[in-house]
Design an enzyme around this catalytic site. Structure first.
Site, PDB file in Angstrom:
ATOM      1  N   HIS A  82     -19.808  -0.665   0.183  1.00 59.20           N
ATOM      2  CA  HIS A  82     -20.037   0.113   1.414  1.00 59.20           C
ATOM      3  C   HIS A  82     -20.691   1.434   1.010  1.00 59.20           C
ATOM      4  O   HIS A  82     -20.438   1.950  -0.085  1.00 59.20           O
ATOM      5  CB  HIS A  82     -18.662   0.370   2.048  1.00 59.20           C
ATOM      6  CG  HIS A  82     -18.678   0.996   3.398  1.00 59.20           C
ATOM      7  ND1 HIS A  82     -18.908   2.334   3.598  1.00 59.20           N
ATOM      8  CD2 HIS A  82     -18.476   0.473   4.627  1.00 59.20           C
ATOM      9  CE1 HIS A  82     -18.838   2.602   4.896  1.00 59.20           C
ATOM     10  NE2 HIS A  82     -18.584   1.488   5.547  1.00 59.20           N
ATOM     11  N   ASP A 117     -11.646   0.609  -3.598  1.00 61.69           N
ATOM     12  CA  ASP A 117     -11.886   0.912  -2.184  1.00 61.69           C
ATOM     13  C   ASP A 117     -11.100  -0.130  -1.398  1.00 61.69           C
ATOM     14  O   ASP A 117     -11.511  -1.289  -1.284  1.00 61.69           O
ATOM     15  CB  ASP A 117     -13.391   0.816  -1.900  1.00 61.69           C
ATOM     16  CG  ASP A 117     -13.703   0.863  -0.407  1.00 61.69           C
ATOM     17  OD1 ASP A 117     -12.768   0.851   0.411  1.00 61.69           O
ATOM     18  OD2 ASP A 117     -14.905   0.909  -0.051  1.00 61.69           O
ATOM     19  N   GLN A 135     -10.708  -2.487   3.310  1.00 58.26           N
ATOM     20  CA  GLN A 135     -10.585  -3.807   3.941  1.00 58.26           C
ATOM     21  C   GLN A 135      -9.472  -4.648   3.338  1.00 58.26           C
ATOM     22  O   GLN A 135      -9.275  -5.788   3.777  1.00 58.26           O
ATOM     23  CB  GLN A 135     -11.918  -4.568   3.834  1.00 58.26           C
ATOM     24  CG  GLN A 135     -13.078  -3.904   4.545  1.00 58.26           C
ATOM     25  CD  GLN A 135     -12.908  -3.869   6.069  1.00 58.26           C
ATOM     26  OE1 GLN A 135     -12.104  -4.582   6.647  1.00 58.26           O
ATOM     27  NE2 GLN A 135     -13.680  -3.009   6.720  1.00 58.26           N
ATOM     28  N   LYS A 139      -8.041   1.170  10.419  1.00 60.63           N
ATOM     29  CA  LYS A 139      -8.319  -0.264  10.209  1.00 60.63           C
ATOM     30  C   LYS A 139      -7.032  -1.059  10.068  1.00 60.63           C
ATOM     31  O   LYS A 139      -7.063  -2.263   9.811  1.00 60.63           O
ATOM     32  CB  LYS A 139      -9.179  -0.446   8.956  1.00 60.63           C
ATOM     33  CG  LYS A 139     -10.579   0.150   9.091  1.00 60.63           C
ATOM     34  CD  LYS A 139     -11.405  -0.136   7.875  1.00 60.63           C
ATOM     35  CE  LYS A 139     -12.666   0.709   7.801  1.00 60.63           C
ATOM     36  NZ  LYS A 139     -13.726   0.245   8.698  1.00 60.63           N
ATOM     37  N   CYS A 155     -23.130  -0.787   7.003  1.00 62.98           N
ATOM     38  CA  CYS A 155     -23.081   0.265   5.976  1.00 62.98           C
ATOM     39  C   CYS A 155     -23.185  -0.332   4.575  1.00 62.98           C
ATOM     40  O   CYS A 155     -22.550   0.149   3.628  1.00 62.98           O
ATOM     41  CB  CYS A 155     -21.820   1.120   6.084  1.00 62.98           C
ATOM     42  SG  CYS A 155     -21.721   2.049   7.598  1.00 62.98           S
TER      43      CYS A 155
HETATM   44  N1  PMP Z   1     -15.238   1.011   2.504  1.00 62.28           N
HETATM   45  C1  PMP Z   1     -15.222  -0.144   3.186  1.00 62.28           C
HETATM   46  C2  PMP Z   1     -15.207  -1.452   2.418  1.00 62.28           C
HETATM   47  C3  PMP Z   1     -15.210  -0.133   4.579  1.00 62.28           C
HETATM   48  O1  PMP Z   1     -15.185  -1.279   5.256  1.00 62.28           O
HETATM   49  C4  PMP Z   1     -15.215   1.112   5.254  1.00 62.28           C
HETATM   50  C5  PMP Z   1     -15.253   1.170   6.773  1.00 62.28           C
HETATM   51  N2  PMP Z   1     -16.191   0.330   7.357  1.00 62.28           N
HETATM   52  C6  PMP Z   1     -15.211   2.275   4.499  1.00 62.28           C
HETATM   53  C7  PMP Z   1     -15.236   2.190   3.128  1.00 62.28           C
HETATM   54  C8  PMP Z   1     -15.215   3.616   5.152  1.00 62.28           C
HETATM   55  O2  PMP Z   1     -14.031   3.793   5.873  1.00 62.28           O
HETATM   56  P1  PMP Z   1     -13.857   5.044   6.855  1.00 62.28           P
HETATM   57  O3  PMP Z   1     -15.050   5.034   7.751  1.00 62.28           O
HETATM   58  O4  PMP Z   1     -12.578   4.754   7.577  1.00 62.28           O
HETATM   59  O5  PMP Z   1     -13.778   6.257   6.003  1.00 62.28           O
END
Ligand code: PMP
Length: 425
Positions: free
Chosen positions: A139, A216, A219, A242, A382
């Site tokens: 991401h 990270d 998910q 999430k 993203c």
């Molecule tokens: N890493 C991953 C794998 C994600 O799916 C996300 C959210 N889509 C993020 C980082 C960023 O999370 P946040 O927007 O809650 O900071």
């Protein structure tokens, strides 16, 4: 010759639900609504999940009864707010198997947690020529902070590739992991492909060359029964929104020895011990990394979300989602011209299913599904470098959670067939 279209193939049999989903759905008021005249099917859980009554009520009760600033008041409300804020930390720590709650730092979410490590540990430990190992499926939140750090320090970024099913190609680890590697930072679960990465195994390999391992967990925290210390990593980042919690709250777990050695992130109130005009000393963990008035209500809501998930049982949540994803993969395989991205085996996936349908633009697909009441996401998720690696500009993505049902998978499959017909396929 008949002009009738061939009948749709007999659909796969839905799995027996593993959770009492009807009872769980009662806890989520937002799910009981119609969208464009159709019952809502919410399949955008990888972006943000819905909130159970317990979380909504915890926020409401906090603001109605206990609201005040934390850690500094000598009055009843401030003491209650502090207890609620620190109590929530204990509950989230317990959910993730964290024995020492001082190792759990509240952040705004995964993005802030990753940036915290980049700005503090990264700035203190990386020099020109050092390497950070990432993957092509990251991401942007686990990519851009390291690009910025590399620009500041002269460190070099290296990348694990993926195979044709969107799984990390670990055959390159020997070549990519060297004595120059200082940090390995990887998604536990890909938000775009659903792939579950073997982070424990990679952490062992990282440690063998003296590198630090960051996971990270945006998910994985919501979907897998994660015991963070048992993953063998050194840092783990997650987001509350999430996993049934509020937006604007999440966390960073780090090993005490690393957190203690790291400089602070933001400076300000609450993160200090003694302040002189020319310099200061820092508060003990975790407050050293929590400058200013925190998102107290968010933490309280996150504590309620942790209790809610623990009450249902994260093994049961994971098994339910695996069954749903397995069923979704079968149902989507019956839709002609549809391509599912990511691992074929549901056991290698979490609750994310990315797909493209013929040459229909994923945005058009998502708009047609929305008109059928089915909420999915479409775009690059993203993960622009991953999309480039897959050779697509974007995908549509359905992502499941504990309140989704096999009947909703059927609604998704039906809506996709409808979209296909609308586009003349
Ligand atoms: N890493 C991953 C794998 C994600 O799916 C996300 C959210 N889509 C993020 C980082 C960023 O999370 P946040 O927007 O809650 O900071």
């Amino acid at each position: 010759m008949s002009t009738l279209a061939p009948p749709d193939p007999a659909p796969s049999a839905p799995p027996t639900p593993l959770l009492d989903v009807e009872r769980i759905r009662e806890e989520f008021p937002i799910l009981h609504q119609q969208v464009h005249g159709k019952p809502l099917v919410y399949l955008d859980n990888a972006a943000s999940t819905q909130k159970p009554r317990a979380v909504i009520e915890a926020l409401d009760a906090y603001y109605r009864r206990d609201n005040a600033n934390v850690h500094r008041g000598l009055h009843e409300l401030s003491n209650r707010a502090t207890e609620a804020y620190e109590g929530a930390r204990l509950r989230v720590a317990s959910l993730f198997g964290i024995a020492d709650p001082a190792e759990l730092v509240w952040t705004r979410g995964t993005t802030e947690a990753l940036n915290l490590v980049a700005w503090t540990w990264g700035q203190a430990n990386l020099r020109a020529g050092d390497e950070v190992l990432l993957s092509v499926m990251e991401h942007h939140s686990n990519l851009v902070p390291w690009q910025l750090l590399a620009q500041r320090t002269g460190a070099r970024l290296r990348f694990l590739d993926i195979d044709d099913q969107g799984r990390l190609d670990l055959s390159a680890l020997d070549e990519l992991l060297t004595e120059r590697t200082r940090l390995v930072s990887l998604a536990h679960v890909s938000n775009a492909l659903g792939t579950v990465n073997p982070v424990r195994q990679i952490a062992e390999r990282a440690h063998a060359v003296g590198a630090v391992m960051l996971v990270d967990g945006a998910q994985s925290a919501p979907h897998l029964p994660v015991d963070i210390p048992a993953l063998g990593c050194d840092f783990y980042a997650f987001s509350g929104h999430k996993m049934c919690g509020p937006t604007g709250i999440g966390g960073l777990w780090g090993r005490r020895t690393l957190l203690e050695a790291m400089p602070p992130f933001l400076g300000g109130g609450d993160m200090i011990d003694v302040v002189e005009l020319e310099g200061s000393t820092w508060a003990a963990l975790p407050h050293k990394f929590e400058a200013g008035t925190p998102h107290i209500a968010g933490a309280v809501g996150m504590g309620a979300a942790a209790d809610f998930l623990a009450g249902i049982g994260r093994d049961a949540v994971c098994a339910h989602e695996r069954a749903l994803v397995g069923y979704a993969l079968e149902r989507l395989a019956e839709v002609p011209d549809l391509r599912v991205w990511g691992p074929r085996d549901p056991a290698e996936r979490s609750g994310v299913v990315s797909f493209t349908l013929a040459d229909i633009h994923p945005h058009d697909l998502a708009t047609i599904l929305d008109a059928e009441g089915v909420a999915v996401r479409a775009g690059h998720h993203c993960t622009q470098p991953l999309m480039r690696r897959l050779g697509v500009s974007s995908t549509a993505r359905a992502s499941f959670y504990l309140y989704n049902t096999p009947a909703e998978v059927d609604r998704l499959a039906d809506a996709l067939r409808h979209a296909r017909k609308l586009f003349g396929y």
